[in-house]
Motif scaffolding. Structure first.
Motif, PDB file in Angstrom:
ATOM      1  N   PRO A  33       0.833  -1.205   0.000  1.00  0.00           N
ATOM      2  CA  PRO A  33       0.000   0.000   0.000  1.00  0.00           C
ATOM      3  C   PRO A  33       0.866   1.252   0.000  1.00  0.00           C
ATOM      4  O   PRO A  33       1.943   1.278   0.614  1.00  0.00           O
ATOM      5  N   HIS A  34       0.405   2.276  -0.674  1.00  0.00           N
ATOM      6  CA  HIS A  34       1.206   3.498  -0.800  1.00  0.00           C
ATOM      7  C   HIS A  34       1.559   4.097   0.559  1.00  0.00           C
ATOM      8  O   HIS A  34       2.691   4.541   0.764  1.00  0.00           O
ATOM      9  N   GLU A  35       0.617   4.088   1.492  1.00  0.00           N
ATOM     10  CA  GLU A  35       0.896   4.717   2.784  1.00  0.00           C
ATOM     11  C   GLU A  35       1.881   3.920   3.619  1.00  0.00           C
ATOM     12  O   GLU A  35       2.398   4.427   4.624  1.00  0.00           O
ATOM     13  N   ARG A  36       2.166   2.671   3.245  1.00  0.00           N
ATOM     14  CA  ARG A  36       3.125   1.842   3.988  1.00  0.00           C
ATOM     15  C   ARG A  36       4.525   1.910   3.402  1.00  0.00           C
ATOM     16  O   ARG A  36       5.437   1.269   3.919  1.00  0.00           O
ATOM     17  N   THR A  37       4.710   2.642   2.336  1.00  0.00           N
ATOM     18  CA  THR A  37       6.051   2.808   1.773  1.00  0.00           C
ATOM     19  C   THR A  37       6.843   3.775   2.639  1.00  0.00           C
ATOM     20  O   THR A  37       6.516   4.960   2.720  1.00  0.00           O
ATOM     21  N   GLN A  38       7.878   3.261   3.284  1.00  0.00           N
ATOM     22  CA  GLN A  38       8.672   4.092   4.195  1.00  0.00           C
ATOM     23  C   GLN A  38       9.728   4.909   3.450  1.00  0.00           C
ATOM     24  O   GLN A  38       9.980   6.057   3.771  1.00  0.00           O
ATOM     25  N   SER A  39      10.368   4.293   2.475  1.00  0.00           N
ATOM     26  CA  SER A  39      11.377   4.998   1.679  1.00  0.00           C
ATOM     27  C   SER A  39      11.560   4.243   0.367  1.00  0.00           C
ATOM     28  O   SER A  39      11.063   3.128   0.189  1.00  0.00           O
ATOM     29  N   LEU A  40      12.288   4.861  -0.555  1.00  0.00           N
ATOM     30  CA  LEU A  40      12.548   4.280  -1.871  1.00  0.00           C
ATOM     31  C   LEU A  40      14.038   4.381  -2.170  1.00  0.00           C
ATOM     32  O   LEU A  40      14.714   5.323  -1.718  1.00  0.00           O
ATOM     33  N   GLY A  41      14.526   3.409  -2.917  1.00  0.00           N
ATOM     34  CA  GLY A  41      15.931   3.418  -3.302  1.00  0.00           C
ATOM     35  C   GLY A  41      16.101   3.106  -4.777  1.00  0.00           C
ATOM     36  O   GLY A  41      15.365   2.300  -5.345  1.00  0.00           O
ATOM     37  N   LEU A  42      17.079   3.759  -5.397  1.00  0.00           N
ATOM     38  CA  LEU A  42      17.405   3.533  -6.803  1.00  0.00           C
ATOM     39  C   LEU A  42      18.826   2.983  -6.876  1.00  0.00           C
ATOM     40  O   LEU A  42      19.764   3.606  -6.373  1.00  0.00           O
ATOM     41  N   GLU A  43      18.972   1.794  -7.458  1.00  0.00           N
ATOM     42  CA  GLU A  43      20.272   1.134  -7.561  1.00  0.00           C
ATOM     43  C   GLU A  43      20.619   0.945  -9.033  1.00  0.00           C
ATOM     44  O   GLU A  43      19.755   0.650  -9.853  1.00  0.00           O
ATOM     45  N   GLN A  44      21.927   1.075  -9.322  1.00  0.00           N
ATOM     46  CA  GLN A  44      22.395   0.890 -10.694  1.00  0.00           C
ATOM     47  C   GLN A  44      23.852   0.444 -10.658  1.00  0.00           C
ATOM     48  O   GLN A  44      24.749   1.223 -10.336  1.00  0.00           O
ATOM     49  N   GLY A  45      24.076  -0.850 -10.944  1.00  0.00           N
ATOM     50  CA  GLY A  45      25.425  -1.371 -10.990  1.00  0.00           C
ATOM     51  C   GLY A  45      26.121  -1.033 -12.289  1.00  0.00           C
ATOM     52  O   GLY A  45      25.529  -0.452 -13.215  1.00  0.00           O
TER      53      GLY A  45
END
Length: 568
Positions: A447-459
């Protein structure tokens, strides 16, 4: 005495409550202990109806049999090793019918075990005497420790789950452990072990009612909330699902290889070297069967109820809105009957110990697709899209960009040649869906309200191929949504849009006391019809309808049902 309505409901002034701090009385954390149960009952003069004694705000001790339930296993293991090591020599045949010195050693060792048992029993008794708990209107307090004291306080409005656990010995003695799960790291939960089973159930109802903001009657005891059984996992399906898992297949292959090796080499002793591995596999299979035995799911006003267990029974109650993420998983051998398993992330279960691994986070051990969809609809009543059946079906077994899914580009096959076609994501007005897996299909729902943070990874290889991975962080647990090997522009767009969706969803999220919004809605309806006066809070008698059921549209399983459009 009726508890005061929640703040902001316009009710009368709040009267004195048991467990509430009073400036005219000494601090309960001081050296003077509060009065015992008998003295408190005599002072109040309560006779009939009897108040809930576990939640009257006074300090209580655990059940007197608690030291025995906690310490029997240590003594049994110690006695087993003593008999195993000394018994063979003591009773082996010899010139005098046995080894006299060995018998003396056995008797001496048993005497030491008896002395050690007395010491352990004395320490367990002292520990039990120094362990107390108190349940107030808003907090639960627990005091433990003999040499090093510990005083813990749990706010009921932060309660994530309440479990009633009965190990085998506790079941034989009629006792239960009440576990209060709160958001936090390792050791954040509070365990009240052990209480009488009836007392534990009554205390569970009272805690959930107070955590939800429900007023109870003058007895101080909340009635049992009605529930609707959603499903029950049959034992035969559980056994067949275990037979269709990878471990029996690997075990059969290993057995065939072992037989061939023994026949070729002529050395049967080789088989004894695999006994530990066989015992480990058997223990794991038995544990999975014992945990899933009698698995039942029910919906009630106080949340989702899960009951399961063979030797150790566990009754979990997860309040509404406490599930942070859900994973639907289908192994390769389950595709014929179309079975699915479900796991969940709950903040309170994140710091569970190794003994609870795999017990608390199982939402459904095995079920049909229709059952999995029904359970998901309880946790996410509003899918937030126009074609929920098509969107969910594409997430469970589909590929490509049908039904609005964004998949991985063709260049991802260099990094994931097997499952790159299955990788992708889909956002709706209420949740983020991430699919993955070719041999083992997976669908993660956050659920959108349960998203605490976001991360973008690129090796380095991803940068060369123009790919990136987006990770949605909720609470620690088995569900870790990762949209891997997306096209870099798609990953950047998902990161920006999902951050905005999560921020907007959290700003409009409901209160921690989940029954207050239901009470506000009922007050508004009553004001329009001239019914219940405005300002009356929710009561234990007025919570017969489950908010899960009331809000649950049957749109997830019905194609073409109306729903909200996706957020831009």
């Amino acid at each position: 005495m009726t508890a005061a309505p929640p703040p902001g409901t316009g009710g009368p002034a709040e009267p004195d409550r048991p467990g509430a701090p009073d400036p005219s009385t000494p601090d309960p954390s001081g050296a003077v202990d509060p009065p015992d149960d008998v003295a408190a009952a005599a002072a109040t003069g309560v006779r009939d109806p009897e108040p809930a004694p576990e939640a009257d705000g006074t300090w209580k001790r655990m059940h007197p049999v608690t030291p025995l339930v906690r310490g029997w296993a240590v003594l049994a293991v110690l006695l087993f090793f003593v008999v195993q090591q000394r018994g063979e020599r003591a009773f082996s045949p010899g010139d005098g019918g046995g080894d006299a010195f060995g018998r003396f050693q056995l008797v001496f060792t048993l005497g030491l075990v008896g002395v050690g048992a007395l010491v352990v029993a004395a320490w367990a008794y002292v520990t039990w005497r120094f362990t107390r708990f108190r349940v107030g209107e808003e907090v639960v307090e627990l005091r433990t420790g003999v040499l090093f004291r510990q005083h813990r306080r749990v706010r009921l409005d932060r309660l994530q789950a309440v479990d009633v656990v009965q190990p085998l010995v506790a079941r034989l003695t009629g006792l239960s452990e009440l576990k209060l799960e709160v958001a936090g790291g390792s050791g954040s939960d509070v365990s009240l072990a052990y209480l009488r089973s009836a007392d534990a159930q009554r205390l569970r109802r009272t805690l959930l009612a107070r955590a939800a903001g429900v007023q109870v009657d003058e007895t101080g005891e909340a009635p049992e909330a009605p529930e609707r059984e959603v499903l029950q996992v049959p034992v035969d399906r559980l056994l067949l699902s275990m037979l269709r898992s990878v471990w029996p297949v690997l075990g059969a292959v290993a057995l065939v290889v072992l037989v061939v090796v023994v026949l070729v080499t002529g050395e049967p002793g080789i088989a004894f070297g695999l006994v530990p591995a066989v015992l480990g596999v058997a223990t794991g299979v038995w544990g999975a069967f014992a945990r899933g035995f009698g698995f039942r799911i029910a919906a009630s006003p106080d949340g989702l109820r899960l009951r399961h267990g063979l030797t150790e029974t566990r009754a979990q109650t997860v309040p509404p809105g406490r599930v942070q993420a859900v994973r639907l998983r289908q192994p390769l051998l389950w595709r014929g009957p179309d079975w699915w398993a479900m796991e969940m992330d709950v903040a309170g279960y994140a710091g569970g110990g190794a003994d609870d691994a795999g017990k608390e986070t199982v939402l459904l051990p095995v079920g049909t697709r229709a059952q999995a969809v029904e359970v998901l609809s309880l946790l996410l009543p509003d899918p937030g899209c126009e074609d929920p059946a098509g969107v969910l079906g594409s997430g469970l077994e589909g590929t490509g960009r049908t039904h609005g899914w964004v998949d991985a580009p063709r260049s991802a096959r260099w990094l994931d040649p097997v499952a790159w076609r299955r990788r992708g994501y889909r956002t709706t007005g209420t949740a983020l869906l991430v699919r993955s897996g070719r041999l083992v299909r997976q669908l993660d729902v956050v659920p959108h309200e349960r998203t605490q943070s976001l991360g973008l990874e690129q090796g380095p290889l991803q940068r060369r191929l123009g790919l990136a991975t987006v990770t949605a962080h909720a609470t620690p647990g088995p569900v870790r949504p990762r949209a891997e090997h997306l096209a870099a522009p798609d990953a950047a767009r998902l990161l920006a849009e999902q951050a905005a969706r999560a921020r907007a969803a959290r700003s409009s999220a409901g209160p921690e006391r989940w029954m207050e919004d239901l009470a506000a809605a009922s007050r508004g309806a009553a004001g329009a019809t001239g019914g219940t006066p405005e300002g009356a809070g929710p009561t234990a008698e007025g919570t017969g309808a489950s908010p899960v059921q009331e809000r649950r549209p049957d749109v997830v399983a019905r194609p073409g049902a109306p729903g909200r459009e996706d957020a831009p």
